[in-house]
Design an enzyme around this catalytic site. Structure first.
Site, PDB file in Angstrom:
ATOM      1  N   HIS A 101      -1.575  -2.359   8.541  1.00 14.87           N
ATOM      2  CA  HIS A 101      -0.586  -3.191   7.852  1.00 14.87           C
ATOM      3  C   HIS A 101       0.724  -3.025   8.619  1.00 14.87           C
ATOM      4  CE1 HIS A 101      -3.258  -1.848   4.518  1.00 14.87           C
ATOM      5  NE2 HIS A 101      -3.001  -3.004   3.950  1.00 14.87           N
ATOM      6  N   ASP A 104       2.502   0.155   7.847  1.00 15.92           N
ATOM      7  CA  ASP A 104       1.852   1.412   8.258  1.00 15.92           C
ATOM      8  C   ASP A 104       2.411   1.855   9.600  1.00 15.92           C
ATOM      9  OD1 ASP A 104       0.067   0.915   6.167  1.00 15.92           O
ATOM     10  OD2 ASP A 104      -1.416   0.007   7.510  1.00 15.92           O
ATOM     11  N   ASP A 309     -12.019   4.894  -2.471  1.00 16.86           N
ATOM     12  CA  ASP A 309     -11.982   4.855  -0.995  1.00 16.86           C
ATOM     13  C   ASP A 309     -12.554   6.120  -0.350  1.00 16.86           C
ATOM     14  OD1 ASP A 309     -10.928   2.325  -0.956  1.00 16.86           O
ATOM     15  OD2 ASP A 309      -8.870   2.944  -0.574  1.00 16.86           O
TER      16      ASP A 309
HETATM   17  C1  XUL Z   1      -6.992  -2.103  -1.009  1.00 20.79           C
HETATM   18  C2  XUL Z   1      -7.539  -2.373   0.334  1.00 20.79           C
HETATM   19  C3  XUL Z   1      -6.551  -2.674   1.410  1.00 20.79           C
HETATM   20  C4  XUL Z   1      -7.019  -3.713   2.364  1.00 20.79           C
HETATM   21  C5  XUL Z   1      -5.972  -4.143   3.358  1.00 20.79           C
HETATM   22  O1  XUL Z   1      -7.935  -1.860  -1.966  1.00 20.79           O
HETATM   23  O2  XUL Z   1      -8.725  -2.305   0.527  1.00 20.79           O
HETATM   24  O3  XUL Z   1      -6.229  -1.505   2.065  1.00 20.79           O
HETATM   25  O4  XUL Z   1      -8.130  -3.293   3.067  1.00 20.79           O
HETATM   26  O5  XUL Z   1      -4.804  -4.555   2.768  1.00 20.79           O
END
Ligand code: XUL
Ligand code: CO
Length: 439
Positions: A101, A104, A309
């Site tokens: 991003h 980032d 995640d």
């Molecule tokens: C959020 C997510 C993000 C996207 C990119 O759940 O997955 O990190 O991958 O914005």
């Protein structure tokens, strides 16, 4: 100076190795189904989790120091230290791509002009590192969800000024993605959703998101971006109702607004879990619509209702996912580890061990997919299951030439139709286990 001095480049040592800092299954040059493993599995590092996330959660602060030798976080010195750490990390693991991003890469300044200048500076430095290492950019994106200005949405905001900021961030993130040769550009609509209909004009908001995406396509193509745009569906979190709920919803949106030629989907495993789907379901729905582009390779938790995640460890899921990817003829994008180590896994060593786990899990998935394809029993079962449609009448139906009158006549001739044979799920699951674990 090396940031990870104590950790060597990670070799492949095979399934019997007990060296934690070695791949057991990811053997990049091994030929699988006619291609190198590394070509099947273009892995990417996510800048945000790997170089940014320090273990902070809603109840506690960072547990791991990710300053990488810089004096302070949120400085350009820190931004550069992250570049150094990131490239050393990817090189040691043999990871060929990264995803980012805008925010980032550099700390956001009070004025967007300064943020953009910082992005120019850091991307010059990244380009240098990319030339030295051969590491490439998988995709870029703009973070249009963290800053409070986006609390009512980015493309879906009620404020023209905020909409302009979203447009400006997309423009700059596209500039940087093109500068770094990115293969794709992602839209994950973090704030593109709503909490209650009492204060929301859903149609107006979705129309406006589509308008912004059209502007992104027009601008991207005008500066020479040839890759795919991606939508990354997610059903909830942060919004209660996210507009890109799942693959089917996102595909409908893209077709409704004429964006389907420029967009594909970036499917994230954990987002599938949140939508109440399996990962392979989301991959299949994308693939059969010609829209499987890229993957965020992580893992959700069936007991937790939020986005954890985690690094992927579930070999069954990786196997079924790789069957979909192989059937799709691969990806135009890659496998981005949108994953972070658990809060108590707070050492630099853990960062490497997490990637070794994820890469080995997908390597196993690929090897298992190869075995299942070569075994052939699953494919044979499916072919047989639908074989009645190979009859003359079946073919007429499939070619779209049949009508209700003649089909009713056939039903009346038959008088009754029998149940069409067992689905044999338990047998097929046993076949998979035999293929995976039999010698
Ligand atoms: C959020 C997510 C993000 C996207 C990119 O759940 O997955 O990190 O991958 O914005
Ligand atoms: Co993601």
């Amino acid at each position: 100076m090396d940031k990870f001095n104590s950790i060597p480049a990670i070799p492949f040592e095979g399934p019997n190795s007990k060296n934690p800092f070695a791949f057991k299954f990811y053997d990049k040059d091994r030929i699988v189904l006619g291609k190198k493993m590394s070509e099947h599995l273009p892995f990417a590092m996510s800048w945000w989790h790997n170089l940014g996330a320090g273990g902070t959660d809603m109840f506690g602060r960072d547990t791991i120091d990710k300053r990488f030798g810089a004096k302070e976080k949120g400085t350009m010195e820190h931004a550069k230290a992250k570049v150094d750490a990131g490239f050393e990390f990817m090189k040691k693991l043999g990871i060929e791509y990264f995803c980012f991003h805008d925010v980032d890469l550099v700390p956001e300044a009070a004025d967007i002009k300064e943020t953009n200048r910082r992005l120019d500076e850091i991307s010059d430095y990244m380009l240098l590192k990319m030339k030295q290492t051969g590491i490439k950019c998988l995709w870029g994106t703009a973070n249009m969800f963290s800053n409070p200005r986006f609390m009512n949405g980015a493309g879906s905001t009620n404020s023209v000024d905020v909409y302009c900021f979203a447009a400006a961030q997309i423009k700059k993130a596209l500039d940087i993605t093109v500068k770094l040769g990115g293969r794709g550009y992602v839209f994950w609509g973090g704030r593109e959703g709503y909490e209650t209909l009492l204060n929301t004009d859903v149609k107006f908001e979705i129309d406006n998101i589509a308008r912004l995406m059209h502007m992104a396509v027009d601008y991207g193509r005008s500066i020479g971006f040839k890759g795919d745009f991606y939508i990354e569906p997610k059903p909830k979190e942060p919004s209660k109702h996210q507009y890109d709920f799942d693959a089917a919803t996102a595909i409908n949106f893209l077709r409704t607004y004429g964006l389907d030629k420029d967009f594909k989907l970036n499917i994230e495993a954990n987002h599938a879990t949140l939508a109440g789907h399996t990962f392979e379901h989301e991959l299949r729905i994308s693939a059969i619509n010609g829209m499987l582009g890229s993957i965020d390779a992580n893992e959700g938790d069936p007991q937790l209702g939020w986005d954890v995640d985690r690094f992927p460890a579930d070999v069954y899921t990786a196997t079924y996912a790789m069957l979909e990817v192989v059937e799709n003829g691969g990806l135009t994008g890659g496998f981005n580890f949108d994953a972070k180590t658990r809060r108590p896994s707070n050492t630099y060593e853990d960062m490497f061990l997490a990637f070794i786990l994820g890469m080995d899990t997908y390597a196993l998935g690929l090897l298992n997919a190869e075995k299942i394809i070569q075994d052939g029993r699953l494919a044979e079962f499916k072919k047989e299951k639908y074989s009645s449609f190979e009859s003359e009448l079946g073919k007429k139906i499939v070619s779209g030439k049949a009508n209700l009158v003649e089909l009713s006549k056939r039903a009346e001739e038959l008088g009754d139709a029998k149940a069409p044979g067992s689905g044999s799920q338990e047998y097929l699951e046993a076949v998979v286990n035999q293929i995976l674990f039999g010698k």
